[in-house]
Design a protein around this motif. Structure first.
Motif, PDB file in Angstrom:
ATOM      1  N   ALA A   1       0.861  -1.184   0.000  1.00 58.21           N
ATOM      2  CA  ALA A   1       0.000   0.000   0.000  1.00 58.21           C
ATOM      3  C   ALA A   1       0.901   1.240   0.000  1.00 58.21           C
ATOM      4  N   SER A   2       0.673   2.132  -0.920  1.00 59.53           N
ATOM      5  CA  SER A   2       1.317   3.460  -0.981  1.00 59.53           C
ATOM      6  C   SER A   2       2.839   3.479  -1.107  1.00 59.53           C
ATOM      7  N   ILE A   3       3.551   2.855  -0.156  1.00 59.41           N
ATOM      8  CA  ILE A   3       5.018   2.947  -0.148  1.00 59.41           C
ATOM      9  C   ILE A   3       5.607   1.536  -0.315  1.00 59.41           C
TER      10      ILE A   3
ATOM     11  N   THR B   1      -7.244   1.175 -11.670  1.00 61.77           N
ATOM     12  CA  THR B   1      -8.393   1.324 -10.768  1.00 61.77           C
ATOM     13  C   THR B   1      -8.624   2.783 -10.393  1.00 61.77           C
ATOM     14  N   HIS B   2      -7.529   3.545 -10.202  1.00 71.14           N
ATOM     15  CA  HIS B   2      -7.635   4.972  -9.873  1.00 71.14           C
ATOM     16  C   HIS B   2      -6.253   5.600 -10.024  1.00 71.14           C
ATOM     17  N   TRP B   3      -6.237   6.928 -10.053  1.00 70.64           N
ATOM     18  CA  TRP B   3      -4.995   7.616 -10.412  1.00 70.64           C
ATOM     19  C   TRP B   3      -4.226   8.103  -9.194  1.00 70.64           C
TER      20      TRP B   3
ATOM     21  N   ALA C   1      -0.620   7.530  -7.462  1.00 69.99           N
ATOM     22  CA  ALA C   1       0.635   7.132  -8.116  1.00 69.99           C
ATOM     23  C   ALA C   1       1.012   5.669  -7.878  1.00 69.99           C
ATOM     24  N   ASP C   2       0.675   5.132  -6.693  1.00 71.82           N
ATOM     25  CA  ASP C   2       1.074   3.734  -6.439  1.00 71.82           C
ATOM     26  C   ASP C   2       0.330   2.740  -7.329  1.00 71.82           C
ATOM     27  N   HIS C   3      -0.639   3.245  -8.128  1.00 67.26           N
ATOM     28  CA  HIS C   3      -1.383   2.353  -9.022  1.00 67.26           C
ATOM     29  C   HIS C   3      -1.127   2.628 -10.508  1.00 67.26           C
ATOM     30  N   PHE C   4      -0.437   3.733 -10.808  1.00 64.98           N
ATOM     31  CA  PHE C   4      -0.229   4.021 -12.239  1.00 64.98           C
ATOM     32  C   PHE C   4       1.182   4.493 -12.610  1.00 64.98           C
TER      33      PHE C   4
ATOM     34  N   GLY D   1      -9.296  -2.920  -6.236  1.00 68.11           N
ATOM     35  CA  GLY D   1      -8.541  -1.661  -6.203  1.00 68.11           C
ATOM     36  C   GLY D   1      -8.560  -1.142  -4.780  1.00 68.11           C
ATOM     37  N   ASP D   2      -8.369   0.175  -4.584  1.00 68.32           N
ATOM     38  CA  ASP D   2      -8.408   0.762  -3.240  1.00 68.32           C
ATOM     39  C   ASP D   2      -9.836   1.194  -2.938  1.00 68.32           C
ATOM     40  N   THR D   3     -10.359   0.755  -1.817  1.00 70.30           N
ATOM     41  CA  THR D   3     -11.724   1.158  -1.468  1.00 70.30           C
ATOM     42  C   THR D   3     -12.058   0.810  -0.024  1.00 70.30           C
TER      43      THR D   3
ATOM     44  N   THR E   1      -4.749  -7.964  -0.348  1.00 71.59           N
ATOM     45  CA  THR E   1      -3.579  -7.291  -0.931  1.00 71.59           C
ATOM     46  C   THR E   1      -3.569  -5.812  -0.546  1.00 71.59           C
ATOM     47  N   HIS E   2      -2.580  -5.051  -1.113  1.00 70.07           N
ATOM     48  CA  HIS E   2      -2.428  -3.628  -0.801  1.00 70.07           C
ATOM     49  C   HIS E   2      -2.191  -3.478   0.704  1.00 70.07           C
ATOM     50  N   ILE E   3      -1.108  -4.085   1.150  1.00 70.07           N
ATOM     51  CA  ILE E   3      -0.847  -4.221   2.579  1.00 70.07           C
ATOM     52  C   ILE E   3       0.117  -3.141   3.079  1.00 70.07           C
TER      53      ILE E   3
HETATM   54 ZN   LIG Z   1      -3.044   2.392  -3.257  1.00 65.93          ZN
END
Ligand SMILES: [Zn+2]
Ligand SMILES: [Zn+2]
Length: 311
Positions: free
Chosen positions: A13-15, A65-67, A69-72, A215-217, A270-272
């Motif tokens: 997740a994120s980093i 899934t969304h914009w 940065a960690d996803h695109f 995705g993230d939600t 996921t996205h841990i």
């Molecule tokens: Zn994310």
């Protein structure tokens, strides 16, 4: 027999951490044909694809899934490499507000691409499911989710297949294979040795496989519906403790609740968050939740980079 292979290329997740790269999932569908799809493309995804033994030149559709940065953020490099590898086929990039972001990405840097980059805007408001692309064999569906920015979840859904039941066919005196089956599938019936045989008399329906990626939600109803009876639900599970829940993501418990309500067969978290460095710690926390929910631990996996699933 068809199969779907899912390769987790990034699960943080994120980093990023030493063991977890940014979000990306490679999905390979094998029927008479082979299709490859990428869901999210966090930084470093092209290298993860190399390391996983998959082939990014086979990708014709990428789903963001969304914009965040960690996803695109991996798109820029991946597109550049595709161009250097002399790609000429068009590439479709789906996502909420894809046109807006792909326009910016296309203008960044001094590069000219030998292929067309085609953005496809995905609806991100309301409750409606949208079929984004479809063949005789599968559909890719999106549904809006809730993450504080325009965000969607995706499903890869194989269509149901009509299969011949050889035992039933034999009872009707039909041969083991051959022309009557072609007619049967084309017309829905065949006249064989003077007798009419209907397709439903000698066939059964093989249910199509379904994979859903949240995705993230935060937990949402839309996802419960999209994941109804899915073979695999891959769900945001940023935190494994309820106290960190900040309502833009899901916790493992939230993901489990969605999984139970949807009646899906397998859940992958996921996205841990990087606060969890040890897999052992994650499984300890998960065990407590699973016990509380009276679930079978075998139905749940915690995603790792390069984890393969085959269904
Ligand atoms: Zn994310
Ligand atoms: Zn996000």
């Amino acid at each position: 027999m068809t199969h779907i292979e899912i390769i987790f290329l990034g699960t943080t997740a994120s980093i990023p951490t030493k063991y977890r790269n940014h979000a990306a999932i490679y999905l390979k569908y094998q029927s008479e044909n082979e299709y490859s799809f990428l869901f999210d493309c966090g930084e470093g995804t092209q290298r993860q694809i190399f390391s996983s033994g998959m082939n990014f030149m086979r990708l014709d559709n990428i789903f963001i899934t969304h914009w965040h940065a960690d996803h695109f953020a991996g798109l820029l490099g991946l597109l550049e490499t595709m161009s250097l590898e002399k790609r000429t086929k068009p590439l479709y990039v789906y996502g909420p507000e894809a046109s807006k972001f792909i326009e910016v990405l296309s203008e960044l840097g001094y590069s000219s691409k030998g292929f067309k980059l085609i953005p496809k805007d995905v609806p991100f408001d309301g409750r409606e499911e949208t079929i984004l692309t479809e063949t005789d064999e599968y559909q890719i569906i999106s549904v809006p989710v809730s993450h504080g920015v325009p965000a969607v979840a995706y499903a890869f859904a194989e269509k149901d297949r009509i299969k011949i039941d050889k035992k039933k066919a034999a009872k009707y005196g039909m041969p083991k294979k051959g022309r009557p089956y072609k007619t049967l599938k084309e017309k829905g019936f065949v006249i064989y040795k003077g007798r009419e045989i209907k397709l439903e008399d000698v066939s059964f329906v093989e249910k199509g496989k379904k994979v859903v990626y949240s995705g993230d939600t935060k937990p949402v109803k839309n996802l419960i519906e999209l994941a109804k009876d899915a073979d695999v639900l891959i769900h945001d599970s940023t935190y494994f403790e309820q106290e960190f829940d900040e309502r833009k993501h899901s916790t493992a418990e939230d993901a489990i609740d969605v999984f139970i309500k949807a009646g899906a067969k397998q859940l992958v978290l996921t996205h841990i968050s990087r606060r969890y460095q040890s897999e052992k710690e994650l499984y300890e926390l998960l065990k407590t939740i699973v016990k509380k929910k009276n679930l079978d631990m075998k139905k749940i996996k915690i995603a790792r980079d390069f984890m393969h699933l085959k269904i």
